[in-house]
Design a protein around this motif. Structure first.
Motif, PDB file in Angstrom:
ATOM      1  N   VAL A  24       0.864  -1.180   0.000  1.00 53.60           N
ATOM      2  CA  VAL A  24       0.000   0.000   0.000  1.00 53.60           C
ATOM      3  C   VAL A  24       0.902   1.233   0.000  1.00 53.60           C
ATOM      4  N   ARG A  25       0.507   2.280  -0.713  1.00 54.50           N
ATOM      5  CA  ARG A  25       1.327   3.486  -0.719  1.00 54.50           C
ATOM      6  C   ARG A  25       1.224   4.157   0.645  1.00 54.50           C
ATOM      7  N   ARG A  72      -6.511   2.639  -1.462  1.00 55.32           N
ATOM      8  CA  ARG A  72      -6.548   1.176  -1.495  1.00 55.32           C
ATOM      9  C   ARG A  72      -6.339   0.576  -0.122  1.00 55.32           C
ATOM     10  N   GLY A  73      -5.273   1.103   0.557  1.00 50.15           N
ATOM     11  CA  GLY A  73      -4.871   0.520   1.819  1.00 50.15           C
ATOM     12  C   GLY A  73      -5.879   0.758   2.914  1.00 50.15           C
ATOM     13  N   PRO A 109      -3.061  10.671  -1.303  1.00 52.46           N
ATOM     14  CA  PRO A 109      -2.843   9.317  -0.813  1.00 52.46           C
ATOM     15  C   PRO A 109      -3.818   8.338  -1.456  1.00 52.46           C
ATOM     16  N   ASN A 161       0.998   3.264   7.293  1.00 48.72           N
ATOM     17  CA  ASN A 161       1.176   2.080   6.450  1.00 48.72           C
ATOM     18  C   ASN A 161      -0.102   1.730   5.711  1.00 48.72           C
ATOM     19  N   GLY A 218      -2.044   3.819   4.545  1.00 52.79           N
ATOM     20  CA  GLY A 218      -2.283   4.841   3.535  1.00 52.79           C
ATOM     21  C   GLY A 218      -3.354   5.851   3.884  1.00 52.79           C
ATOM     22  N   LEU A 219      -3.621   6.031   5.182  1.00 55.09           N
ATOM     23  CA  LEU A 219      -4.629   7.013   5.585  1.00 55.09           C
ATOM     24  C   LEU A 219      -4.099   8.429   5.385  1.00 55.09           C
ATOM     25  N   PRO A 220      -4.971   9.370   4.956  1.00 53.57           N
ATOM     26  CA  PRO A 220      -4.510  10.756   4.845  1.00 53.57           C
ATOM     27  C   PRO A 220      -4.197  11.315   6.246  1.00 53.57           C
TER      28      PRO A 220
END
Lengths: 253, 503
Positions: free
Chosen positions: A208-209, B8-9, B5, B123, B125-127
């Motif tokens: 994940v980015r 997906r994550g 961001p 990790n 990918g949260l803003p």
């Protein structure tokens, strides 16, 4: 017992407000000039400018300053003496070489004194797209260093309880130290493995980015800081040329 | 410079709600072993349920934890049967899991508390704008008492574990998996962790699975208890209580513990705080080692690690050193064991023990020390020096000048005595925690020292290992050895100590 070695957050000093990326860029600018010449005036100007930044990095007390810079002073001093005795550079040339070493290393001292490792990692990943694997991984590893220092003492004592001791024999001492280092290494690798598991469990490097909670912003003062380093480099070269000492290492041909 | 961001994550955190765990006929075999660690595990944990998985050391608890957490390397283990977390393989459902393991220092990543909790959200990918409110909520949920900027280095073990738990909760896991999270902590630290877990699961927003050999402290927190036994699971009825580890213990020499209040403080140092029963310390005559006003201050610090104390270790007696963290218990053990020179006062061995006329243990050569004073450290691994159990047990005798035949015979006997013969050629680092502990005590006994100094020997040990250790120490006492143990373990003090020094 290892309180002085604990790698906590770095205290805030005025230089902390300059983005680590700007500091690194400025260091590169002056390094290029230092590496390009062999005279004494250029490094003298650069070192003088760097010394002006010491108070901004909180390095004013002579003791702290000496503690942070002694390896660099010893290195520079040794180089100067060797060149003076064995080389044909003369006293000024030897001084120039010593100043070059100091001038190249001081930006690193300033960066370490003023920059929290977390901010450095943030800046590198945000601005220069450093892989988080490397930047964040290094941060996690850095946390383990003080633990290693404590364990070193424990492992050394533990050897004595097993009847293993070097006494005064230097060879035996070296072997014992090697053994202790190996035990520490084994322990460190195992702990690092557990840490990697814990980081994986929290989704690290899962494809994940990654975002950055703290962020890292380049402000006007960061641009000015880099511009300042260019000015210092220009002044150093100009002064050297005017003084007639400019001796470029690579003459275009 | 900052790109938008990816979302997906964040998907993982959208699955809100507790997870359901199902295992049917689950069996696991480690590639390096012939025997199956688990043969037939059947388990259903309903969403929001709290279950304790207990069992003896080596029963397969850790293996069960590893397979549930999706940590088993498919190359290194063979897994058959069914296992699912919300219908998915645990390895695929890792975003639904929150883990808390033993070593607090191997789970924290950042130098500041808030950053560490944020780590798992970054990790995902949260803003950033969503991260900090969730960090604060997670810290509040575990009862965090400091700010976000608190340095993680300065925290106690219990508080570190509390922070790791917050880091796991921030990701809103459906299943919280705890693997002996208090094993490396003193009793106060264990209480901190259990208090934090109690708060964290209060709303039943997550399913809880605790793996721990020490069942009793978790009982108020869990709905039911299962035990790993013979490769499978046994369900305990509600109201189940573990058998006290002291039950039916018959020790050679008997315990001569004196708990008379009349003697309170009469012969003791520092008064002893906390209402602990204070026990008359035997007189100094006939003591194998005597500390007289012994204190210690580490270089570069101003406060002493150990304030001056008087201690006598009489032959054939067990002396327990107790007290809360930071009172210098371990430092005292190092002084009595001849590993450090006292900063103030003296530590002297009896004339009978003197080596070359020298009575100060810290001046002895290592080879002289091992036949006189044996030490057992808190972490067994720190003391292992060789690649085989057999070599490990022969090392001390060889170093102190025993012949190789005598050393080998002694090693065989100790291996047999401790039930470690099957592992004679194994690497000490591959043993289980309980086996490592037994081995570290055995290495100290191999040279038949007259004095034995142990630092928290029962730390994190299951009931079986505990009883073996206590019996072993009682045997040493009966053989006339002066035993000194630093400990937080009240059971150990109760069954074994002839005298207690409360620092």
């Amino acid at each position: 017992m290892t309180a002085s070695l604990a790698l906590g957050p770095t205290p805030d000093v005025p230089l902390s407000r300059i983005n680590p990326c700007a500091q690194i860029l400025a260091a590169v600018v002056v390094s290029v000039v230092l590496l390009a010449t062999l005279d004494v005036v250029t490094p003298a100007v650069v070192v003088a400018a760097e010394l002006c930044l010491l108070p901004a990095a909180g390095l004013t007390a002579p003791r702290t300053l000496l503690l942070r810079t002694w390896p660099l002073l010893v290195g520079g001093g040794t180089l100067a003496v060797v060149n003076l005795v064995l080389g044909d550079a003369g006293a000024l040339g030897a001084l120039g070489i010593a100043l070059r070493v100091v001038g190249l290393a001081l930006p690193g001292v300033l960066l370490v004194a003023s920059t929290d490792p977390v901010r450095l990692a943030d800046a590198l990943t945000v601005h220069w797209r450093f892989p988080p694997r490397v930047a964040v991984g290094s941060l996690a590893a850095l946390r383990l260093v003080p633990l290693l220092v404590t364990e070193f003492e424990t492992v050394r004592l533990a050897r004595r309880t097993r009847g293993v001791e070097a006494g005064r024999n230097p060879v035996a001492r070296a072997r014992l130290l090697g053994g202790v280092a190996f035990t520490l290494l084994v322990g460190a690798v195992r702990r690092a493995g557990r840490l990697a598991t814990a980081m994986d469990a929290r989704g690290f490097d899962s494809g994940v980015r990654r975002t950055n909670a703290r962020g890292s912003v380049l402000r006007r003062r960061d641009h000015l800081f880099v511009a300042g380093s260019v000015v210092v480099a220009a002044v150093a070269v100009t002064a050297s040329v005017l003084a007639g000492t400019w001796a470029p290492l690579f003459v275009g041909g | 410079m900052r790109s938008a961001p990816s979302r997906r994550g964040a998907a993982a955190s959208e699955h809100v709600g507790p997870a359901r765990v199902t295992a049917r006929g689950l069996a696991v075999r480690h590639a390096s072993r012939l025997a199956w660690a688990l043969t037939a595990v059947d388990l259903v944990v309903e969403p929001g349920e709290r279950v304790l998985v207990t069992g003896a050391s080596g029963a397969g608890k850790s293996t069960l934890f590893a397979v549930l957490a999706g940590l088993l390397d498919p190359e290194a283990a063979e897994v058959t049967g069914e296992l699912a977390v919300d219908g998915a393989d645990p390895r695929a459902a890792r975003d639904r899991l929150g883990l808390l393991m033993q070593d607090p220092d191997a789970q924290l990543v950042m130098t500041r508390a808030g950053d560490d909790v944020a780590f798992g959200l970054e990790n995902a990918g949260l803003p950033p704008a969503e991260i900090w409110p969730r960090v604060d909520a997670a810290l509040a949920a575990v009862g965090w008492r400091y700010g976000r900027d608190r340095a993680t280095q300065a925290l106690s073990g219990g508080e570190k574990q509390r922070l790791v738990l917050a880091g796991a909760l921030a990701r809103r896991p459906g299943l919280l998996l705890l693997d002996e999270p208090t094993a490396q902590l003193d009793p106060a630290g264990g209480d901190v962790v259990r208090e934090a877990v109690t708060r964290a699961v209060a709303g039943r927003r997550t399913t809880l699975l605790v793996v721990d050999h020490d069942a009793a402290p978790w009982l108020p927190l869990v709905d039911r208890v299962v035990e790993v036994r013979d490769g499978g699971l046994v369900e305990h009825p509600s109201g189940w209580r573990p058998t006290p580890r002291t039950a039916g213990l018959a020790l050679p020499g008997g315990s001569s513990l004196i708990r008379s209040p009349d003697h309170r403080g009469s012969d003791l140092t520092n008064g002893g705080a906390g209402g602990a029963p204070l026990i008359r310390s035997p007189d100094h005559r006939g003591a194998a080692v005597v500390a007289d006003g012994a204190g210690f201050t580490y270089r570069g610090t101003t406060t002493p690690a150990l304030a001056p104390v008087d201690v006598a270790l009489p032959a054939g007696r067990v002396t327990a050193v107790t007290g809360s963290n930071g009172t210098g218990k371990s430092t005292l053990a190092l002084l009595l064991a001849g590993l450090r020179a006292p900063g103030t006062g003296t530590v002297l061995a009896s004339a009978e023990l003197a080596a070359r006329g020298e009575r100060r243990p810290h001046r002895w050569r290592a080879g002289e020390l091992v036949t006189r004073i044996g030490s057992v450290f808190q972490q067994p691994e720190h003391q292992f020096l060789t690649g085989r159990l057999r070599d490990e047990l022969e090392l001390g005798p060889l170093r102190s000048g025993s012949g190789s035949a005598a050393a080998r015979a002694g090693a065989e006997e100790l291996l047999e005595r401790l039930g470690l013969t099957p592992f004679a050629d194994a690497n000490p680092f591959t043993l289980s925690g309980g086996q490592q502990r037994r081995l570290s005590v055995a290495t100290a006994l191999a040279t038949a020292p007259r004095v034995l100094v142990l630092d928290e020997p029962t730390f994190g040990q299951d009931a079986g290992t505990w009883r073996e250790l206590v019996t072993l120490l009682a045997e040493q006492r009966a053989a006339g050895c002066a035993v000194c143990t630093v400990t937080h373990d009240r059971d150990l003090v109760a069954v074994l100590a002839d005298a207690e020094i409360a620092l």
